[in-house]
Write a protein that holds these residues in place. Structure first.
Motif, PDB file in Angstrom:
ATOM      1  N   MET A   1      52.681  40.880  38.901  1.00  0.00           N
ATOM      2  CA  MET A   1      52.887  40.584  37.504  1.00  0.00           C
ATOM      3  C   MET A   1      53.942  41.561  37.000  1.00  0.00           C
ATOM      4  N   SER A   2      55.106  41.035  36.640  1.00  0.00           N
ATOM      5  CA  SER A   2      56.154  41.911  36.134  1.00  0.00           C
ATOM      6  C   SER A   2      56.102  41.944  34.611  1.00  0.00           C
ATOM      7  N   VAL A   3      55.993  43.143  34.086  1.00  0.00           N
ATOM      8  CA  VAL A   3      55.851  43.340  32.646  1.00  0.00           C
ATOM      9  C   VAL A   3      56.822  44.422  32.224  1.00  0.00           C
ATOM     10  N   PRO A   4      57.500  44.202  31.100  1.00  0.00           N
ATOM     11  CA  PRO A   4      58.386  45.259  30.618  1.00  0.00           C
ATOM     12  C   PRO A   4      57.612  46.558  30.424  1.00  0.00           C
TER      13      PRO A   4
ATOM     14  N   GLY B   1      39.911  40.787  31.432  1.00  0.00           N
ATOM     15  CA  GLY B   1      40.791  39.710  30.998  1.00  0.00           C
ATOM     16  C   GLY B   1      40.050  38.387  30.884  1.00  0.00           C
ATOM     17  N   LEU B   2      39.186  38.111  31.852  1.00  0.00           N
ATOM     18  CA  LEU B   2      38.392  36.886  31.807  1.00  0.00           C
ATOM     19  C   LEU B   2      37.435  36.890  30.611  1.00  0.00           C
ATOM     20  N   GLN B   3      36.912  38.078  30.277  1.00  0.00           N
ATOM     21  CA  GLN B   3      36.009  38.171  29.126  1.00  0.00           C
ATOM     22  C   GLN B   3      36.729  37.778  27.833  1.00  0.00           C
ATOM     23  N   GLU B   4      38.004  38.124  27.732  1.00  0.00           N
ATOM     24  CA  GLU B   4      38.786  37.706  26.556  1.00  0.00           C
ATOM     25  C   GLU B   4      38.796  36.183  26.446  1.00  0.00           C
ATOM     26  N   LEU B   5      38.985  35.514  27.576  1.00  0.00           N
ATOM     27  CA  LEU B   5      39.032  34.052  27.575  1.00  0.00           C
ATOM     28  C   LEU B   5      37.669  33.443  27.300  1.00  0.00           C
ATOM     29  N   ILE B   6      36.612  34.101  27.760  1.00  0.00           N
ATOM     30  CA  ILE B   6      35.250  33.654  27.439  1.00  0.00           C
ATOM     31  C   ILE B   6      35.021  33.780  25.940  1.00  0.00           C
ATOM     32  N   ASP B   7      35.406  34.929  25.377  1.00  0.00           N
ATOM     33  CA  ASP B   7      35.223  35.168  23.940  1.00  0.00           C
ATOM     34  C   ASP B   7      35.983  34.146  23.103  1.00  0.00           C
ATOM     35  N   GLU B   8      37.117  33.660  23.628  1.00  0.00           N
ATOM     36  CA  GLU B   8      37.920  32.660  22.922  1.00  0.00           C
ATOM     37  C   GLU B   8      37.394  31.242  23.141  1.00  0.00           C
TER      38      GLU B   8
ATOM     39  N   LEU C   1      46.656  33.593  32.243  1.00  0.00           N
ATOM     40  CA  LEU C   1      45.676  32.539  32.516  1.00  0.00           C
ATOM     41  C   LEU C   1      45.580  31.562  31.343  1.00  0.00           C
ATOM     42  N   ARG C   2      45.668  32.069  30.123  1.00  0.00           N
ATOM     43  CA  ARG C   2      45.637  31.234  28.919  1.00  0.00           C
ATOM     44  C   ARG C   2      46.788  30.214  28.963  1.00  0.00           C
ATOM     45  N   THR C   3      47.960  30.692  29.340  1.00  0.00           N
ATOM     46  CA  THR C   3      49.138  29.822  29.441  1.00  0.00           C
ATOM     47  C   THR C   3      48.935  28.760  30.516  1.00  0.00           C
ATOM     48  N   GLU C   4      48.386  29.174  31.654  1.00  0.00           N
ATOM     49  CA  GLU C   4      48.133  28.221  32.742  1.00  0.00           C
ATOM     50  C   GLU C   4      47.119  27.167  32.321  1.00  0.00           C
ATOM     51  N   ILE C   5      46.065  27.593  31.648  1.00  0.00           N
ATOM     52  CA  ILE C   5      45.027  26.665  31.192  1.00  0.00           C
ATOM     53  C   ILE C   5      45.627  25.689  30.178  1.00  0.00           C
ATOM     54  N   ALA C   6      46.448  26.202  29.274  1.00  0.00           N
ATOM     55  CA  ALA C   6      47.080  25.348  28.266  1.00  0.00           C
ATOM     56  C   ALA C   6      47.977  24.294  28.909  1.00  0.00           C
ATOM     57  N   SER C   7      48.558  24.633  30.064  1.00  0.00           N
ATOM     58  CA  SER C   7      49.433  23.680  30.752  1.00  0.00           C
ATOM     59  C   SER C   7      48.639  22.714  31.632  1.00  0.00           C
ATOM     60  N   GLY C   8      47.318  22.921  31.698  1.00  0.00           N
ATOM     61  CA  GLY C   8      46.477  22.006  32.476  1.00  0.00           C
ATOM     62  C   GLY C   8      46.216  22.422  33.902  1.00  0.00           C
ATOM     63  N   GLN C   9      46.608  23.619  34.263  1.00  0.00           N
ATOM     64  CA  GLN C   9      46.376  24.112  35.619  1.00  0.00           C
ATOM     65  C   GLN C   9      45.634  25.430  35.584  1.00  0.00           C
ATOM     66  N   PRO C  10      44.397  25.513  35.872  1.00  0.00           N
ATOM     67  CA  PRO C  10      43.522  24.424  36.277  1.00  0.00           C
ATOM     68  C   PRO C  10      43.058  23.603  35.074  1.00  0.00           C
ATOM     69  N   GLY C  11      42.676  22.372  35.335  1.00  0.00           N
ATOM     70  CA  GLY C  11      42.275  21.461  34.281  1.00  0.00           C
ATOM     71  C   GLY C  11      40.847  21.697  33.813  1.00  0.00           C
ATOM     72  N   PRO C  12      40.459  20.985  32.758  1.00  0.00           N
ATOM     73  CA  PRO C  12      39.105  21.112  32.205  1.00  0.00           C
ATOM     74  C   PRO C  12      38.027  20.894  33.259  1.00  0.00           C
ATOM     75  N   GLY C  13      37.045  21.781  33.264  1.00  0.00           N
ATOM     76  CA  GLY C  13      35.938  21.695  34.210  1.00  0.00           C
ATOM     77  C   GLY C  13      36.243  22.278  35.577  1.00  0.00           C
TER      78      GLY C  13
ATOM     79  N   ALA D   1      44.570  43.912  31.304  1.00  0.00           N
ATOM     80  CA  ALA D   1      43.593  42.842  31.127  1.00  0.00           C
ATOM     81  C   ALA D   1      44.108  41.798  30.137  1.00  0.00           C
ATOM     82  N   SER D   2      44.723  42.246  29.053  1.00  0.00           N
ATOM     83  CA  SER D   2      45.264  41.312  28.059  1.00  0.00           C
ATOM     84  C   SER D   2      46.423  40.509  28.631  1.00  0.00           C
ATOM     85  N   ARG D   3      47.225  41.135  29.467  1.00  0.00           N
ATOM     86  CA  ARG D   3      48.341  40.419  30.084  1.00  0.00           C
ATOM     87  C   ARG D   3      47.826  39.369  31.071  1.00  0.00           C
ATOM     88  N   ILE D   4      46.766  39.714  31.797  1.00  0.00           N
ATOM     89  CA  ILE D   4      46.145  38.750  32.709  1.00  0.00           C
ATOM     90  C   ILE D   4      45.587  37.580  31.904  1.00  0.00           C
ATOM     91  N   ALA D   5      44.886  37.893  30.821  1.00  0.00           N
ATOM     92  CA  ALA D   5      44.317  36.847  29.968  1.00  0.00           C
ATOM     93  C   ALA D   5      45.421  35.936  29.443  1.00  0.00           C
TER      94      ALA D   5
END
Length: 123
Positions: free
Chosen positions: A1-4, A54-61, A19-31, A12-16
């Protein structure tokens, strides 16, 4: 993961965010199941605890859910929040294959033990 270097977000926030971006694009899809904790830690080159944060952030959301002993799954948007996760057919086939292999290994072990029990002097 390249980050400035001046990015103030935690790993953790960068990982979230990734993953948030990937989920929004449908990869992986619902379920669908996310990569395992270990795979994500390897992918992002961080400790599994960092991935868990990072995953906990996505659970909380409300984007994913954790299913004990199964992994993390993208929530579907049907409104069904019963906690029942239907694994994808490929996940089910993989699990069946793994269990079948385990059963064959155990059956072979039982056969060897039975053989030894029937012939105690021939170890």
């Amino acid at each position: 993961m390249s980050v400035p270097p001046d990015d103030p977000r935690t790993k953790a926030s960068r990982i979230a965010e990734t993953l948030r971006t990937e989920i929004a694009s449908g990869q992986p899809g619902p379920g669908r199941k996310l990569q395992s904790l270990r795979e994500l830690a390897d992918r992002f080159q961080v400790h599994p605890v960092t991935v868990t944060k990072g995953l906990q952030e996505l659970i909380d959301e409300g984007l994913i859910r954790s299913v004990p002993n199964r992994g993390y799954f993208v929530k579907d948007d049907t409104g069904d929040d019963s906690g029942a996760v239907r694994p994808a057919a490929s996940d089910v086939r993989d699990e069946i294959k793994a269990l079948t292999s385990e059963l064959q290994r155990l059956a072979a072990r039982v056969a060897k033990l039975e053989e030894r029990a029937d012939h105690p002097g021939s170890a």
